[in-house]
Structures are given as C-alpha cells and as structure tokens.
Design a protein around this motif. Sequence first.
Motif, mmCIF file in Angstrom:
data_model
loop_
_atom_site.group_PDB
_atom_site.id
_atom_site.type_symbol
_atom_site.label_atom_id
_atom_site.label_comp_id
_atom_site.label_asym_id
_atom_site.label_seq_id
_atom_site.Cartn_x
_atom_site.Cartn_y
_atom_site.Cartn_z
ATOM 1 N N LEU A 1 0.825 -1.205 0.000
ATOM 2 C CA LEU A 1 0.000 0.000 0.000
ATOM 3 C C LEU A 1 0.861 1.257 0.000
ATOM 4 C CD1 LEU A 1 -2.851 -0.954 2.510
ATOM 5 C CD2 LEU A 1 -2.977 -0.832 0.028
ATOM 6 N N ALA A 2 2.003 1.193 0.671
ATOM 7 C CA ALA A 2 2.895 2.349 0.702
ATOM 8 C C ALA A 2 3.637 2.527 -0.621
ATOM 9 C CB ALA A 2 3.893 2.207 1.847
ATOM 10 N N ASP A 3 4.086 1.423 -1.208
ATOM 11 C CA ASP A 3 4.876 1.508 -2.444
ATOM 12 C C ASP A 3 4.018 1.875 -3.650
ATOM 13 O OD1 ASP A 3 7.061 0.802 -0.941
ATOM 14 O OD2 ASP A 3 7.025 -1.309 -1.529
ATOM 15 N N LEU A 4 2.796 1.359 -3.711
ATOM 16 C CA LEU A 4 1.949 1.566 -4.883
ATOM 17 C C LEU A 4 1.086 2.812 -4.792
ATOM 18 C CD1 LEU A 4 0.784 -2.140 -5.414
ATOM 19 C CD2 LEU A 4 2.629 -0.937 -6.587
ATOM 20 N N SER A 5 1.119 3.485 -3.666
ATOM 21 C CA SER A 5 0.290 4.676 -3.500
ATOM 22 C C SER A 5 0.894 5.856 -4.254
ATOM 23 C CB SER A 5 0.155 5.022 -2.019
ATOM 24 O OG SER A 5 -0.560 6.220 -1.848
ATOM 25 N N THR A 6 0.030 6.673 -4.815
ATOM 26 C CA THR A 6 0.474 7.888 -5.497
ATOM 27 C C THR A 6 0.475 9.096 -4.571
ATOM 28 O OG1 THR A 6 -1.811 8.294 -6.232
ATOM 29 C CG2 THR A 6 -0.363 7.051 -7.720
ATOM 30 N N SER A 7 -0.002 8.912 -3.359
ATOM 31 C CA SER A 7 -0.064 10.010 -2.398
ATOM 32 C C SER A 7 1.268 10.149 -1.661
ATOM 33 C CB SER A 7 -1.195 9.768 -1.393
ATOM 34 O OG SER A 7 -1.172 10.742 -0.365
ATOM 35 N N PRO A 8 1.699 11.370 -1.338
ATOM 36 C CA PRO A 8 2.943 11.526 -0.572
ATOM 37 C C PRO A 8 2.836 10.948 0.829
ATOM 38 C CG PRO A 8 1.792 13.623 -0.791
ATOM 39 C CD PRO A 8 1.093 12.661 -1.684
ATOM 40 N N ASN A 9 1.642 10.908 1.389
ATOM 41 C CA ASN A 9 1.399 10.288 2.693
ATOM 42 C C ASN A 9 0.480 9.092 2.506
ATOM 43 O OD1 ASN A 9 2.892 12.283 4.127
ATOM 44 N ND2 ASN A 9 1.137 13.660 3.990
ATOM 45 N N PRO A 10 1.022 7.936 2.168
ATOM 46 C CA PRO A 10 0.179 6.778 1.847
ATOM 47 C C PRO A 10 -0.618 6.305 3.057
ATOM 48 C CG PRO A 10 2.477 6.124 2.018
ATOM 49 C CD PRO A 10 2.457 7.618 2.072
ATOM 50 N N ARG A 11 -1.810 5.807 2.775
ATOM 51 C CA ARG A 11 -2.703 5.312 3.813
ATOM 52 C C ARG A 11 -2.440 3.826 4.040
ATOM 53 N NH1 ARG A 11 -7.758 6.990 5.353
ATOM 54 N NH2 ARG A 11 -8.353 5.893 7.271
ATOM 55 N N LEU A 12 -2.222 3.442 5.285
ATOM 56 C CA LEU A 12 -1.951 2.053 5.628
ATOM 57 C C LEU A 12 -3.132 1.491 6.411
ATOM 58 C CD1 LEU A 12 1.807 2.388 6.662
ATOM 59 C CD2 LEU A 12 0.842 1.943 4.401
ATOM 60 N N ILE A 13 -2.955 0.299 6.943
ATOM 61 C CA ILE A 13 -4.016 -0.379 7.677
ATOM 62 C C ILE A 13 -4.248 0.327 9.003
ATOM 63 C CG2 ILE A 13 -4.613 -2.539 8.826
ATOM 64 C CD1 ILE A 13 -3.034 -3.960 6.587
ATOM 65 N N ASP A 14 -5.527 0.600 9.309
ATOM 66 C CA ASP A 14 -5.885 1.312 10.543
ATOM 67 C C ASP A 14 -6.308 0.381 11.669
ATOM 68 O OD1 ASP A 14 -5.529 3.835 9.281
ATOM 69 O OD2 ASP A 14 -7.487 3.626 8.352
ATOM 70 N N GLY A 15 -6.893 -0.745 11.343
ATOM 71 C CA GLY A 15 -7.392 -1.655 12.364
ATOM 72 C C GLY A 15 -7.460 -3.075 11.838
ATOM 73 N N ILE A 16 -7.707 -4.015 12.759
ATOM 74 C CA ILE A 16 -7.707 -5.444 12.430
ATOM 75 C C ILE A 16 -9.017 -6.062 12.891
ATOM 76 C CG2 ILE A 16 -6.556 -7.659 12.833
ATOM 77 C CD1 ILE A 16 -4.000 -6.062 13.400
ATOM 78 N N LEU A 17 -9.603 -6.898 12.040
ATOM 79 C CA LEU A 17 -10.749 -7.723 12.397
ATOM 80 C C LEU A 17 -10.286 -9.169 12.344
ATOM 81 C CD1 LEU A 17 -14.396 -7.254 11.149
ATOM 82 C CD2 LEU A 17 -13.461 -9.504 11.623
ATOM 83 N N LEU A 18 -10.274 -9.819 13.480
ATOM 84 C CA LEU A 18 -9.744 -11.180 13.591
ATOM 85 C C LEU A 18 -10.898 -12.167 13.511
ATOM 86 C CD1 LEU A 18 -6.816 -12.002 13.873
ATOM 87 C CD2 LEU A 18 -7.172 -12.274 16.323
ATOM 88 N N THR A 19 -10.886 -13.042 12.510
ATOM 89 C CA THR A 19 -11.984 -13.982 12.292
ATOM 90 C C THR A 19 -11.633 -15.378 12.802
ATOM 91 O OG1 THR A 19 -11.217 -14.668 10.101
ATOM 92 C CG2 THR A 19 -12.580 -12.694 10.221
ATOM 93 N N LYS A 20 -12.672 -16.223 12.893
ATOM 94 C CA LYS A 20 -12.530 -17.637 13.275
ATOM 95 C C LYS A 20 -11.853 -17.788 14.633
ATOM 96 C CE LYS A 20 -12.208 -18.685 8.354
ATOM 97 N NZ LYS A 20 -11.467 -19.313 7.261
ATOM 98 N N PHE A 21 -12.171 -16.854 15.544
ATOM 99 C CA PHE A 21 -11.542 -16.871 16.861
ATOM 100 C C PHE A 21 -12.086 -18.004 17.721
ATOM 101 C CE2 PHE A 21 -9.942 -14.838 20.790
ATOM 102 C CZ PHE A 21 -8.712 -14.426 20.320
ATOM 103 N N ASP A 22 -13.232 -18.559 17.330
ATOM 104 C CA ASP A 22 -13.827 -19.644 18.109
ATOM 105 C C ASP A 22 -13.244 -21.007 17.764
ATOM 106 O OD1 ASP A 22 -14.962 -19.190 15.580
ATOM 107 O OD2 ASP A 22 -16.680 -20.452 16.061
ATOM 108 N N THR A 23 -12.307 -21.072 16.828
ATOM 109 C CA THR A 23 -11.765 -22.359 16.378
ATOM 110 C C THR A 23 -10.346 -22.624 16.865
ATOM 111 O OG1 THR A 23 -10.877 -21.404 14.334
ATOM 112 C CG2 THR A 23 -13.162 -22.180 14.295
ATOM 113 N N ILE A 24 -9.793 -21.746 17.713
ATOM 114 C CA ILE A 24 -8.362 -21.832 18.027
ATOM 115 C C ILE A 24 -8.071 -22.236 19.464
ATOM 116 C CG2 ILE A 24 -7.691 -20.190 16.255
ATOM 117 C CD1 ILE A 24 -7.595 -18.045 18.421
ATOM 118 N N ASP A 25 -9.101 -22.395 20.291
ATOM 119 C CA ASP A 25 -8.900 -22.758 21.694
ATOM 120 C C ASP A 25 -8.033 -21.692 22.382
ATOM 121 O OD1 ASP A 25 -9.199 -24.244 23.977
ATOM 122 O OD2 ASP A 25 -7.566 -25.627 23.533
#
Length: 622
Positions: A555-579
């Motif tokens: 996202l940083a390398d391919l962005s055309t903006s001088p201040n590239p936008r990166l990941i702001d938050g995380i949604l963690l899925t399948k949390f009920d399958t990992i004990d």
Amino acid sequence: MLEHLLIFTRGGLILWTFKELGNVLRGSPVNTLIQSCLLEERSGAASYNYDAPGAAYTLKWTFHNELGLVFVAVYQRILHLLYVDDLLAMVKREFSEIYDPKRTVYDDFDDVFRQLRKEAEARAEEMKKPKQGSQLINNNIARKQGQLQKSRLQGGNNKKSSSESGNDGGDDEKINGHRTKKGHANGNHVVANGVHTIDGRSKENGSANTGAFDVNKLQKLRTKGGKKTDNVKNSLKAEPKKKITKKNRVWDDSPSESKLDFTDPGNENGDENIAVVAAEEGESLMDRDETISSESETEEEEEAGMDTKSETKKKGWFSSMFQSIAGKANLDKADLEPALKALKDRLMTKNVAEEIAEKLCESVAASLEGKKLASFTRISSTVQAGMEEALVRILTPRRSIDILRDVHATKEQRKPYVVVFVGVNGVGKSTNLAKVAYWLLQHNIKVMMAACDTFRSGAVEQLRTHARRLQIPIFEKGYEKDPAIVAKEAIQEATRNGSDVVLVDTAGRMQDNEPLMRALSKLIDLNSPDLVLFVGEALVGNDAVDQLSKFNQRLADLSTSPNPRLIDGILLTKFDTIDDKVGAALSMVYISGAPVMFVGCGQSYTDLKKLHVKSIVKTLLK
C-alpha cells in the motif's frame, strides 16, 4: 558526525542533551523512536532508522534500568559511526555516578561528555589501524606460504637424507619433507609448532574442526524433525468430525407455492423482516461485557491429573529452569536467558510467530538487565511480570477505537463514515462485514453496503443476500468494473440518501499479487476512507507477519499520495476455532501497530466481540 545525544528518564523528563552546533534535526526522530519502538516493546533491537523529507537518521539507545534512565544517540545514517555504542556505554557509566533524582540540570556534564567523545573516537580510529595492519600481515603470510608450497612441490621427488629432514629414516612423519601418514603413524596426533594436525586438517587452541560434520546440528535437525513428526501424528490422531447428513425433503402431491419457496423473504415488508432477524439473532456480543472465566484452566488441571507422572516430570524440569535467587544485586543477561527461553517456547506454542516471540524476549531482557532483584524473589516471577506488562502495552490500543463516536462525529459533517474491508482470500470479509452492519443497525445507524468485489464470481450475490436479510441498501455495478470507481459512486449515493456508514467489500487478494494490490491502493487513494480494516484469520501463525507487513508495504509503495494510507485496524476472524492458540492477535498487532477492533467468533450476525486484552495476556502466559 554525531547530531544529537539525549538523556531522559522513563517518565519523560529530559535531564541532559547534546546538539552539534549549526545542525538542526529534521522531523522528530526521538519522539518517533519512543512512540514506534520503545513504547511498543521493540527496545531489544540494535538500532532504529528514521526517514523524513530530506533526512535519514539512525538512532541507538541503551537503558539504565536500576535508575530508570534512557540514553539515545542520533546520527546521519550515511556516516556509519562505529564509536556510538562505545560512547553510549561510557556516557551511561559516567552519568550514573553523578545522577541524583532530585536534580534536573546537569550542565557540568558537558566537559565530561567532550572527553568521553574524544576517547571513543580515538578508540575507533585505533580499531581501524590494526585491521589494516593485520590484513597486510595476512597477505604476506599467504604469499610466503604459496611460495613455500611451490618449492616443496618442485623438490618433492628429490630424496633427502635423514639428517636434512630431521628424521631417523623410519615411517614417522618428516617435518621438512612433510611425509606423514595423516598424523596417525603411531596412533597419536602430530603436534608441530603448537598446531594439532588430525587427518591433514589443522586445529588450533583445541577449537572444533570447522571442516568436520557438526553432531550438534544433526541432533538439532533430528529434534526439529521429531517435533514436526509429532505434530503430524497428533493431527492424524484427531477425531474426524461427524458427517452432517442432509434431511430428506417430503414432497406433497399438490404442494402450495409457499411451500416450494425456500428462499429468504423479499423486500415487501422491510420492517417486519428486520424484526424477525433481530428476534432470531438477539443482541450483538459487541455490546456485552465479557467476564474472564477460569474454565480453560480447570480443564487443563483435570487433564493434568490424568497423567501425574508426566506432569511431575514436566514441573520438575520447569522449576529447574527458574532458580530462586535471594538478595542478588543486579540481573545480568545470563540470569534471564533460561526464563526468557521458557517464555519464548510458551508463546510459540500459543501460535505467536517465532520472530515476534524472539523480539519480545529481547525487549524484556533489555528492560530488566541491570535491575535489582529483591530478596527471595524468583527470576521467573520478575520475567513473567515484565512480559505481562509488555504484552498489555502492545495489545492496548494507543488511540480511540470507538467507531460509534467517530460515526456521529462524521455525521455532523454531513458525510458518510466509510469503512473498507481488505484481506487475503477466504478469511471471511463479506460475512464479518454483515456482522458489523448488524451491530451498527442495533445502534440506529443507517448502513449501506458497497459491492466492490468485482473480481470473484458470486461475491455480489453473497453480499446481496446479506443486505436482503438485514434489509439495508446495497450499491452494486456487477462484475469486471473498476472497484475504485464503484466505491466512489457508492459514497456519492450514500451522501444523497442520507446513509451514515458505507461498508465497502473488496476482493480477496494475496499480498504478492501486484495487479490486485495496485487496484486496492487506487481504491484507498481515490476515496480516502475513514477506516481501513484488515480482516485476518486467527488460525495463522508466521503467515500473519508476512501478510500484514507486505500489505502495508504494498500500500505504501503503490500509492500515489505523498502520505500513503496504511491499515488502521484489524478484524480477527474464526476466533472460536483456536482454543488457547491466540498468538495471531499478538503477532498482527506487533507487526502493524494497528489495534484489533473486532473479533469474529461464529457464523451468526451476533458473533462479533471486542478483544479483551487481559484475557488474551492471561491465555498467552498460562
């Protein structure tokens, strides 16, 4: 040239600074170091590179844990100063002798620092000279050895007398002629000029032969192979899931049209459908206060009681790793290594990436080294407490993650709040997007979906099904369209119809797929969403590091903006399958610095939770 040297307390009080005359630091390298490295438990790293417009600095630091002091040096990256580590060690030693917690000004340390800097620079210059001299000596020795070997080869066929060779004419080796029986004439090693010769290979000072096969490496390989084999066996021994059989459908002779309709209700009675969905699903887990229970610990204790002998043996080994030290003055690295190694192994068994676990242990060691250990206090307890504090700091969000507040703040500006869901293939972006939509609906927020996955077949129909069940509008343009343009038109439509939130669904893509990553970067640059949410699986271990780091890098390398936008938050899925294998959450937060904002724990719309930091830390360390 050293640009800046700073001494401050862990509480942030600056005690003494050095600045090179005429030079002004560009940007905020020290503040960035504190925020991005020291506060995020990356203090075990050797250095930190800071990049700013027109400036590139390298920062190095050291701690005095007993006094709670931090020493930071800043210099231009291009210079590669060799004396900085030595200078920091000397400054740390000298400043700790005059440090007084009641003092806040140390102007008298200026002269001491100048002298220390001269000594460090002189020592660095002296270190360069021996290297050059030793290089010349090595070259001369190599040249002489080559000439001597050549002369020996030329005269190798000439017979020499026993007096010339210094031998008695027997079968023993000849020192000048070098007729040997590979050093085993009498079953003994041959010693000449302090060099042991075994099978024609030299061995100095009793060190191991580098040409021989290392048995320790073979044992390590066997151990690793054994672990993998055990894991495979355990997976094969796992009980197969019961096959779900499909219930036979009963057909009547003259069935009515309503009985033949097995699809979801249409859009005729929207309000009634919303009520039906809400009655079936209930309240979202996001709005429930989770209590940390000890059920998992009770289950573990019961399992442990089934095999007393093996558990006793395990506890004996574990206790041997943590020896109680009473009244030890200061902790050194050798004292911390056994406890840290056990903690690292424990974190890795909880699915924490090996690289992250190792860096965490290095950071904890840096924060504890030199610290006083109270009487009758175990090193294990000290290391455990240090690791617990580190994990809490990493997992605790450094900014507000209250989406409801942000939505209302954006609503006052008369524009929709835009959330873009990104991630690799098959992690459950569309399903969890619907869960977020359901949670927002419960808080009386108008939601609209944007079907921007124009790549995968069936993606638009899948999102359309969720929209019909939740009775919310969806913006779609079909397939093979530019997702950035579709998202832009969806935001414009949401502005016209008064929607509060736009949830943008994107196509799954691997982090190495450059065309799709370029399209995602274009979508983010063109629409400037309020939240870029990375959807990842809780099942991944080391892959989490690769996915997130490369996503951000792309996202940083391919962005055309001088201040590239990166990941702001995380949604963690399948949390009920990992004990209790919750390490993926730690790995993702550590590598990206983004907080875990949602946790998916099931298939229904209500199965969306918040991440409880204390519960995760307790699970990781138990």
